[in-house]
Design a protein around this motif. Structure first.
Motif, PDB file in Angstrom:
ATOM      1  N   ILE A  60      31.823  48.940  28.150  1.00  0.00           N
ATOM      2  CA  ILE A  60      32.083  49.158  29.657  1.00  0.00           C
ATOM      3  C   ILE A  60      31.822  47.921  30.410  1.00  0.00           C
ATOM      4  O   ILE A  60      30.998  47.134  30.509  1.00  0.00           O
ATOM      5  N   VAL A  61      33.057  47.233  30.991  1.00  0.00           N
ATOM      6  CA  VAL A  61      33.178  45.951  31.599  1.00  0.00           C
ATOM      7  C   VAL A  61      33.551  46.016  32.891  1.00  0.00           C
ATOM      8  O   VAL A  61      34.454  46.731  33.486  1.00  0.00           O
ATOM      9  N   HIS A  62      32.766  45.014  33.610  1.00  0.00           N
ATOM     10  CA  HIS A  62      32.969  45.090  35.154  1.00  0.00           C
ATOM     11  C   HIS A  62      33.876  43.713  35.424  1.00  0.00           C
ATOM     12  O   HIS A  62      33.554  42.761  34.905  1.00  0.00           O
ATOM     13  N   TYR A  63      34.707  43.997  36.524  1.00  0.00           N
ATOM     14  CA  TYR A  63      35.691  42.681  36.820  1.00  0.00           C
ATOM     15  C   TYR A  63      35.432  43.077  38.519  1.00  0.00           C
ATOM     16  O   TYR A  63      35.489  43.995  39.187  1.00  0.00           O
ATOM     17  N   PRO A  64      35.452  41.925  39.286  1.00  0.00           N
ATOM     18  CA  PRO A  64      35.451  41.855  40.660  1.00  0.00           C
ATOM     19  C   PRO A  64      36.632  42.723  41.338  1.00  0.00           C
ATOM     20  O   PRO A  64      36.407  43.105  42.503  1.00  0.00           O
ATOM     21  N   SER A  65      37.707  42.566  40.660  1.00  0.00           N
ATOM     22  CA  SER A  65      38.916  43.314  41.120  1.00  0.00           C
ATOM     23  C   SER A  65      39.647  43.484  39.981  1.00  0.00           C
ATOM     24  O   SER A  65      39.776  42.446  38.966  1.00  0.00           O
ATOM     25  N   ILE A  66      40.956  44.089  40.179  1.00  0.00           N
ATOM     26  CA  ILE A  66      41.939  44.144  39.097  1.00  0.00           C
ATOM     27  C   ILE A  66      42.851  42.918  39.161  1.00  0.00           C
ATOM     28  O   ILE A  66      43.130  42.391  38.134  1.00  0.00           O
ATOM     29  N   ARG A  67      42.639  42.100  40.362  1.00  0.00           N
ATOM     30  CA  ARG A  67      43.408  40.975  40.347  1.00  0.00           C
ATOM     31  C   ARG A  67      42.626  39.889  39.381  1.00  0.00           C
ATOM     32  O   ARG A  67      43.202  39.079  38.771  1.00  0.00           O
ATOM     33  N   HIS A  68      41.296  40.045  39.345  1.00  0.00           N
ATOM     34  CA  HIS A  68      40.430  39.223  38.469  1.00  0.00           C
ATOM     35  C   HIS A  68      40.747  39.361  37.043  1.00  0.00           C
ATOM     36  O   HIS A  68      40.710  38.265  36.284  1.00  0.00           O
ATOM     37  N   PHE A  69      40.781  40.760  36.917  1.00  0.00           N
ATOM     38  CA  PHE A  69      41.017  41.034  35.361  1.00  0.00           C
ATOM     39  C   PHE A  69      42.519  40.326  34.879  1.00  0.00           C
ATOM     40  O   PHE A  69      42.465  39.868  33.717  1.00  0.00           O
TER      41      PHE A  69
END
Length: 275
Positions: free
Chosen positions: A223-232
Motif C-alpha cells: 500500500i503506497v502513498h503519493y502526494p497526488s495522482i499527478r505525483h504518481f
C-alpha cells in the motif's frame, strides 16, 4: 507477524454508513474509495478484480477483545454481510514494526503532501497506448485530469503482486531502487506484507471463486502513498523510474493488480478545507 485482511467490497448501501458501522467492531487500518484500475491482472481473478464496480477498500486488523462470539474476527461482521454484493478478500501478514509506526508515518505523509515536489517528467512524457507495464498512457492521463479536478490530494495505491518463481530477488532490488525514485516526489510505501494463501487453495472472492493451488495465488501486498495522482504519473513518466521498472519490476512479476484509491480521511479533510 500479525495477520490482517484486505477486503474489496461492492455495496448495496451508503459507504459512509457501512464504514461507520464497521469501525464499531473492527480496527480499520486503511479505508479507501477505489478510483481507477491502473494495471489489470492477466491471470489471477482478472474479471472479478477489473470489472467489479468496487465501492470500498478496507484493511482490517482483528480486535483482541469485544468481538461478537458469532463473528469471525478476520471477516466482515455478519450484521453487515447483507449489504455486500461482491467481496474479494486477501489475508496478509504485515510486520509488527510497520503496524506500530503506521499511524505516525501515515499522518506525516499526508501532512507533507501539499509541499511535495514534481520533477517535470510529465512535460515530456511519451504516451503509450496502455499503462499495463506502468507507463503513462492516454487513459491514465485522462484519469489524472479527471481526478485532479475532484481531488488534488494524496492517493493510495494498492498493489497485489504475483512473482515468477525466481522473481522475488529482482523485486527486492526494485524495492530498494524505488525508495529514492519515489521519495523525491513524496511517494512512500506505507505497508508491505506477505500474502497468506487461502487454506486448501481457492480464490479471494468469498462469493465463490474456483479453487486453485496455493502457489497460484498472490504473493505480496503493498500500500503506497503519493502526494497526488499527478505525483504518481510524474514518477511513471520519469526516466529514472522506467529504468528500474524495466530492469527489475517487469522481470519479477508474473501478474499484478494496481488500484488507485483515495482514503476517506483525506477526502474529508479536503472537503472541510473548502468550507
Amino acid at each position: 507477524m500479525p495477520g490482517l485482511t484486505l477486503h474489496l467490497l461492492a455495496l448495496s448501501t451508503e459507504v459512509s454508513i457501512f464504514l461507520q458501522t464497521l469501525r464499531q467492531t473492527r480496527d480499520v487500518v486503511v479505508a479507501s474509495r477505489p478510483r481507477h484500475v491502473v494495471v489489470r491482472p492477466e491471470h489471477l481473478d482478472a474479471t472479478t478484480l477489473s470489472q467489479t464496480p468496487w465501492d470500498l477498500l478496507v484493511l482490517l486488523r482483528p480486535l483482541t477483545n469485544g468481538d461478537d462470539d458469532d463473528d469471525d474476527a478476520t471477516a466482515i461482521p455478519k450484521s453487515l454481510q447483507p449489504s455486500i454484493t461482491s467481496e474479494y478478500k486477501v489475508t496478509v501478514g504485515i510486520p509488527s514494526k510497520l503496524l506500530t509506526t503506521y499511524a505516525a508515518r501515515d499522518n506525516q505523509l499526508k501532512a507533507s503532501a501539499s509541499t511535495a515536489p514534481l520533477t517535470g517528467s510529465l512535460d515530456s512524457a511519451r504516451a503509450r497506448s496502455s499503462s499495463q507495464s506502468l507507463e503513462v498512457s492516454p487513459d491514465l492521463l485522462d484519469f489524472m485530469d479527471s481526478l485532479t479536478a475532484q481531488h488534488n490530494g494524496p492517493v493510495t495505491m494498492l498493489n497485489l503482486l504475483h512473482f515468477h518463481p525466481d522473481g522475488k530477488k529482482s523485486y527486492f532490488q526494485y524495492g530498494q531502487a524505488f525508495v529514492p525514485v519515489a521519495g523525491k516526489r513524496g511517494g512512500d510505501a506505507k505497508l508491505v506484507g506477505n500474502v497468506v494463501p487461502p487454506a486448501g487453495g481457492g480464490g479471494g472472492d468469498s462469493r465463490g471463486s474456483a479453487d486453485r493451488p496455493a502457489e497460484d495465488w498472490w504473493n505480496e501486498v503493498s500500500i503506497v502513498h503519493y502526494p497526488s495522482i499527478r505525483h504518481f504519473c510524474d514518477m511513471l513518466a520519469g526516466e529514472d523510474y522506467q529504468a528500474i521498472n524495466e530492469k527489475y519490476r517487469l522481470a519479477a512479476l508474473r501478474d499484478t493488480f494496481l488500484l488507485c484509491t483515495t482514503e476517506f480521511d483525506v477526502e474529508k479533510t479536503a472537503a472541510a478545507a473548502k468550507l
